[in-house]
Write a protein that holds these residues in place. Structure first.
Motif, mmCIF file in Angstrom:
data_model
loop_
_atom_site.group_PDB
_atom_site.id
_atom_site.type_symbol
_atom_site.label_atom_id
_atom_site.label_comp_id
_atom_site.label_asym_id
_atom_site.label_seq_id
_atom_site.Cartn_x
_atom_site.Cartn_y
_atom_site.Cartn_z
ATOM 1 N N PRO A 17 -13.197 29.639 -104.524
ATOM 2 C CA PRO A 17 -11.876 30.297 -104.556
ATOM 3 C C PRO A 17 -10.890 29.588 -105.474
ATOM 4 O O PRO A 17 -10.105 30.235 -106.165
ATOM 5 N N GLN A 18 -10.956 28.264 -105.517
ATOM 6 C CA GLN A 18 -10.053 27.503 -106.371
ATOM 7 C C GLN A 18 -10.375 27.742 -107.849
ATOM 8 O O GLN A 18 -9.470 27.921 -108.665
ATOM 9 N N ALA A 21 -9.281 31.286 -108.781
ATOM 10 C CA ALA A 21 -7.830 31.361 -108.952
ATOM 11 C C ALA A 21 -7.403 30.710 -110.264
ATOM 12 O O ALA A 21 -6.543 31.233 -110.976
ATOM 13 N N TRP A 35 -2.389 26.715 -110.308
ATOM 14 C CA TRP A 35 -2.979 27.688 -109.392
ATOM 15 C C TRP A 35 -4.245 27.165 -108.735
ATOM 16 O O TRP A 35 -4.580 27.545 -107.615
ATOM 17 N N PHE A 36 -4.953 26.280 -109.421
ATOM 18 C CA PHE A 36 -6.117 25.624 -108.822
ATOM 19 C C PHE A 36 -5.679 24.815 -107.602
ATOM 20 O O PHE A 36 -6.295 24.896 -106.534
ATOM 21 N N SER A 39 -4.317 26.967 -104.704
ATOM 22 C CA SER A 39 -5.408 27.643 -104.009
ATOM 23 C C SER A 39 -6.062 26.756 -102.945
ATOM 24 O O SER A 39 -6.748 27.256 -102.061
ATOM 25 N N PRO A 43 -5.916 29.632 -100.053
ATOM 26 C CA PRO A 43 -6.949 30.138 -100.963
ATOM 27 C C PRO A 43 -6.940 31.644 -101.180
ATOM 28 O O PRO A 43 -6.861 32.099 -102.319
ATOM 29 N N SER A 46 -3.405 33.097 -102.452
ATOM 30 C CA SER A 46 -3.101 32.826 -103.861
ATOM 31 C C SER A 46 -3.846 33.792 -104.779
ATOM 32 O O SER A 46 -3.315 34.200 -105.810
ATOM 33 N N LEU A 47 -5.056 34.172 -104.418
ATOM 34 C CA LEU A 47 -5.797 35.149 -105.220
ATOM 35 C C LEU A 47 -5.119 36.514 -105.192
ATOM 36 O O LEU A 47 -5.008 37.181 -106.220
#
Length: 72
Positions: A17-18, A21, A35-36, A39, A43, A46-47
């Motif tokens: 997920p990170q 993102a 954003w990493f 996330s 998680p 943020s997406l």
């Protein structure tokens, strides 16, 4: 040796997920590392936020219309 492969697969799944993102942010003209890191805190949210934010990248913002197409 199987432990290393299993650990690598698990770490890849946990970081997916990170990474998603970060790459989505980079594609839309935003900061990858910001954003990493965001996330990690939120998680999935943020997406969703990244999907609905406006694209800041001028190259992918719109297609170039042909000369014979009306701009309405």
């Amino acid at each position: 040796m199987p432990e290393i492969i299993l650990g690598t697969v698990i770490m890849g799944l946990l970081l997916s997920p990170q990474l998603l993102a970060g790459f989505l942010a980079k594609r839309t003209g935003r900061n990858f590392w910001f954003w990493f890191l965001i996330s990690f805190l939120i998680p999935i949210i943020s997406l969703v936020i990244l999907i609905f934010l406006e694209d800041k990248n001028p190259k992918t913002a719109a297609y170039q219309l042909a000369d014979h197409v009306d701009k309405k």
